[in-house]
Design a protein around this motif. Structure first.
Motif, PDB file in Angstrom:
ATOM      1  N   ALA A  81      43.227 -58.218 -43.870  1.00  0.00           N
ATOM      2  CA  ALA A  81      42.970 -56.621 -43.503  1.00  0.00           C
ATOM      3  C   ALA A  81      42.208 -56.421 -42.320  1.00  0.00           C
ATOM      4  O   ALA A  81      41.576 -57.291 -41.972  1.00  0.00           O
ATOM      5  CB  ALA A  81      42.155 -56.002 -44.605  1.00  0.00           C
ATOM      6  N   ASP A 140      39.334 -50.982 -53.904  1.00  0.00           N
ATOM      7  CA  ASP A 140      40.838 -50.853 -54.405  1.00  0.00           C
ATOM      8  C   ASP A 140      41.704 -51.259 -53.740  1.00  0.00           C
ATOM      9  O   ASP A 140      42.705 -51.824 -54.080  1.00  0.00           O
ATOM     10  CB  ASP A 140      40.839 -49.677 -55.179  1.00  0.00           C
ATOM     11  CG  ASP A 140      39.882 -49.142 -56.482  1.00  0.00           C
ATOM     12  OD1 ASP A 140      39.525 -50.057 -56.890  1.00  0.00           O
ATOM     13  OD2 ASP A 140      39.730 -47.886 -56.425  1.00  0.00           O
ATOM     14  N   TRP A 141      41.869 -50.991 -52.133  1.00  0.00           N
ATOM     15  CA  TRP A 141      42.788 -51.195 -51.359  1.00  0.00           C
ATOM     16  C   TRP A 141      42.886 -52.698 -51.043  1.00  0.00           C
ATOM     17  O   TRP A 141      44.136 -53.137 -51.271  1.00  0.00           O
ATOM     18  CB  TRP A 141      42.323 -50.510 -50.151  1.00  0.00           C
ATOM     19  CG  TRP A 141      43.685 -50.482 -49.255  1.00  0.00           C
ATOM     20  CD1 TRP A 141      44.468 -49.736 -48.803  1.00  0.00           C
ATOM     21  CD2 TRP A 141      43.564 -51.408 -47.798  1.00  0.00           C
ATOM     22  NE1 TRP A 141      45.336 -49.903 -47.849  1.00  0.00           N
ATOM     23  CE2 TRP A 141      44.880 -51.041 -47.326  1.00  0.00           C
ATOM     24  CE3 TRP A 141      43.060 -52.480 -47.651  1.00  0.00           C
ATOM     25  CZ2 TRP A 141      45.266 -51.990 -46.116  1.00  0.00           C
ATOM     26  CZ3 TRP A 141      43.638 -53.387 -46.487  1.00  0.00           C
ATOM     27  CH2 TRP A 141      44.516 -52.907 -45.880  1.00  0.00           C
ATOM     28  N   MET A 151      41.489 -48.652 -42.609  1.00  0.00           N
ATOM     29  CA  MET A 151      41.947 -49.775 -43.184  1.00  0.00           C
ATOM     30  C   MET A 151      43.683 -50.055 -42.825  1.00  0.00           C
ATOM     31  O   MET A 151      44.428 -49.113 -43.122  1.00  0.00           O
ATOM     32  CB  MET A 151      41.792 -49.895 -44.650  1.00  0.00           C
ATOM     33  CG  MET A 151      40.276 -49.745 -45.129  1.00  0.00           C
ATOM     34  SD  MET A 151      40.118 -49.818 -47.062  1.00  0.00           S
ATOM     35  CE  MET A 151      40.981 -48.201 -47.530  1.00  0.00           C
ATOM     36  N   ARG A 152      43.705 -51.345 -42.387  1.00  0.00           N
ATOM     37  CA  ARG A 152      45.123 -51.569 -42.076  1.00  0.00           C
ATOM     38  C   ARG A 152      45.456 -53.232 -42.448  1.00  0.00           C
ATOM     39  O   ARG A 152      44.699 -53.873 -42.187  1.00  0.00           O
ATOM     40  CB  ARG A 152      45.400 -51.244 -40.814  1.00  0.00           C
ATOM     41  CG  ARG A 152      45.719 -49.861 -40.175  1.00  0.00           C
ATOM     42  CD  ARG A 152      46.012 -49.667 -38.762  1.00  0.00           C
ATOM     43  NE  ARG A 152      45.872 -48.365 -38.431  1.00  0.00           N
ATOM     44  CZ  ARG A 152      45.165 -47.369 -38.192  1.00  0.00           C
ATOM     45  NH1 ARG A 152      43.860 -47.755 -38.074  1.00  0.00           N
ATOM     46  NH2 ARG A 152      45.458 -45.796 -37.743  1.00  0.00           N
ATOM     47  N   ALA A 162      36.877 -47.347 -52.626  1.00  0.00           N
ATOM     48  CA  ALA A 162      38.397 -47.011 -52.007  1.00  0.00           C
ATOM     49  C   ALA A 162      38.738 -48.438 -51.238  1.00  0.00           C
ATOM     50  O   ALA A 162      39.838 -48.728 -51.561  1.00  0.00           O
ATOM     51  CB  ALA A 162      38.417 -45.974 -51.150  1.00  0.00           C
ATOM     52  N   GLN A 179      44.687 -53.935 -54.067  1.00  0.00           N
ATOM     53  CA  GLN A 179      46.069 -53.538 -54.102  1.00  0.00           C
ATOM     54  C   GLN A 179      46.972 -54.673 -53.451  1.00  0.00           C
ATOM     55  O   GLN A 179      48.063 -54.988 -53.504  1.00  0.00           O
ATOM     56  CB  GLN A 179      46.299 -52.037 -53.821  1.00  0.00           C
ATOM     57  CG  GLN A 179      47.559 -51.725 -53.762  1.00  0.00           C
ATOM     58  CD  GLN A 179      47.490 -50.253 -53.316  1.00  0.00           C
ATOM     59  OE1 GLN A 179      46.604 -49.600 -53.036  1.00  0.00           O
ATOM     60  NE2 GLN A 179      48.911 -50.014 -52.522  1.00  0.00           N
ATOM     61  N   HIS A 180      46.556 -54.753 -52.133  1.00  0.00           N
ATOM     62  CA  HIS A 180      47.251 -55.679 -51.130  1.00  0.00           C
ATOM     63  C   HIS A 180      46.736 -57.139 -51.071  1.00  0.00           C
ATOM     64  O   HIS A 180      47.381 -57.745 -50.322  1.00  0.00           O
ATOM     65  CB  HIS A 180      46.920 -55.290 -49.676  1.00  0.00           C
ATOM     66  CG  HIS A 180      47.519 -53.372 -49.558  1.00  0.00           C
ATOM     67  ND1 HIS A 180      48.440 -53.306 -49.222  1.00  0.00           N
ATOM     68  CD2 HIS A 180      46.863 -52.366 -49.499  1.00  0.00           C
ATOM     69  CE1 HIS A 180      48.602 -52.138 -49.115  1.00  0.00           C
ATOM     70  NE2 HIS A 180      47.929 -51.688 -49.184  1.00  0.00           N
TER      71      HIS A 180
END
Length: 449
Positions: free
Chosen positions: A97, A10-11, A86-87, A7, A14-15
């Motif tokens: 991140a 992938d995040w 996650m941010r 996860a 993605q960003h």
């Protein structure tokens, strides 16, 4: 590859993240950690940090008891990312991140010096009872002019009118509009980080603001307050000013709080256990309030963790000074707002804005838990102004620390090593502060005693 690791991978993809901030909340509630290139973050294994950073004082010093608190070899902690945290870092120039990490010992056990683990330990007590806390923090802060000389007093910044605030402007729309650019950027940053900020108001102090968060999970909200304080400081820097969460930054202004609204629901049904169907308060609710009254004197140092904190907890400046509770009474320490049955809650008004949010959440939820388990009985709800009653709490950090682990119940809820470490670090801060001779002493005592 674990589900969490996939996860995160992938995040990051993605960003298009190029760098990761590995964050660990320290004892003060500030961020420690590392910057790691994104392509290395998942390839290098679990990050590590020396456990000694968890017992540094706010000045960066170490307690004389340092080696009684950590291994003499200054062993590394193992850090594990929490994918729920996650941010993006919206103020970073490159796609960055930020991920909050949990701390573990080498043997895989949660590290007792981690304030996030302190809160986890309390939440596990509720989970074992089939219960779940629901909280909503309110965070106050001041905007002030840039101040690079600590000998100079703080002053409000100039707003868009070119003037500084001098009046008491509680809830003023126009006073908030003076800092419209700051407010808009703050909301943009908050939205980019999925922070559940709700209303913004102008508080009683000059250029003092308050942000209310939507109610939710206690750990998630503690994480959000942790991130929010970074966000506000960064937003202020962007506009050439400072934002401070000091509990009492200016002599002639009120203090800043971190009020915590809290209720308890059944984990399976979501039913609020604080109210009956007809809206009357349950025995559990009354015992919860009694727990707040009983254990706050021992845990006050978690709500007021700095020498400056106790300047806020003084008569006549809209902060609690005793253990009264009341129905929709803002002069009491524990306020029960007017609300629907489902929203029945109590607001703990003791925590200052300078508190570590994880420790403040842990302290207030632990107090309520112990009250319910012990079936304690509260006082009658206070009528009238509680600020006219006697002071019932510590008036200094040193006094608060002496009360920290007076009861066996507190020692069972909070890890003894953490209590020892917190006390040692904060006592050293108090002693260092106590060595400073103030201008008041020179003015009034130099030639007159």
């Amino acid at each position: 590859m674990s589900t969490d690791t996939q996860a995160i991978k992938d995040w990051l993809k993605q960003h298009q993240i190029s760098e990761v901030e590995v964050l660990v909340p320290d004892m003060t509630g500030n961020a420690r950690g590392k910057f790691i290139p994104a392509h290395q973050f998942l390839e290098l294994g679990e990050p590590k940090l020396p456990e000694s950073i968890m017992v540094q004082s706010v000045t960066g010093e170490y307690s004389d008891e340092h080696w009684d608190l950590v291994e003499p070899t200054d062993t590394d902690m193992i850090l594990k990312p929490d994918p729920n945290t996650m941010r993006l870092v919206p103020w970073a120039r490159e796609p960055t991140a930020q991920i909050i990490h949990d701390c573990y010992k080498q043997d895989g056990e949660p590290h007792p010096l981690s304030s996030r683990n302190v809160l986890k330990r309390v939440l596990e007590l509720y989970e074992a009872e089939g219960l779940k806390p629901v909280v909503a923090p309110e965070v106050e802060f001041f905007l002030v002019d840039r101040n690079t000389n600590p000998d100079h007093v703080l002053i409000p910044p100039k707003g868009r009118s070119g003037r500084r605030e001098t009046s008491r402007l509680s809830y003023s729309i126009d006073a908030v509009a003076e800092f419209e650019d700051f407010v808009e950027d703050m909301y943009d940053y908050a939205e980019a980080q999925n922070l559940a900020v709700d209303t913004l108001i102008h508080e009683n102090g000059a250029a003092q603001m308050e942000i209310n968060f939507l109610h939710g999970d206690a750990m998630d909200l503690a994480d959000q307050v942790f991130i929010f304080k970074r966000t506000i400081r960064e937003t202020a820097h962007k506009h050439g000013i400072y934002a401070t969460f000091m509990a009492k930054p200016m002599q002639n202004e009120c203090g800043s709080a971190l009020h915590i609204h809290q209720s308890i629901v059944q984990a399976d049904t979501g039913k609020n256990i604080f109210a009956e169907a007809d809206g009357t308060h349950t025995p559990a609710f009354l015992s919860y309030i009694a727990g707040l009254q009983r254990y706050t004197p021992e845990l006050i140092a978690f709500y007021a963790p700095n020498v400056n904190s106790y300047r806020r907890l003084a008569p006549d400046i809209a902060a609690p000074i005793n253990l009264c509770w009341g129905l929709d009474n803002r002069t009491t320490a524990f306020r029960v707002p007017e609300s629907s049955t489902a929203a029945t809650r109590v607001e703990n008004r003791f925590p200052g804005a300078d508190t570590n949010p994880y420790l403040a959440m842990a302290a207030t939820l632990a107090s309520g838990y112990l009250g319910m388990k012990g079936k304690l009985t509260p006082t009658e709800p206070h009528q009238g102004t509680a600020n006219e009653d006697e002071v019932e709490i510590a008036r200094s950090l040193e006094e608060g620390l002496r009360s920290l682990d007076n009861s066996p119940e507190v020692r069972e809820v909070f890890d003894p090593l953490f209590l020892k470490a917190f006390t040692a670090v904060k006592r050293d801060e108090f002693e260092e502060f106590n060595r400073v001779i103030s201008s008041w002493e020179r003015e009034h005592l130099l030639l007159q005693v």
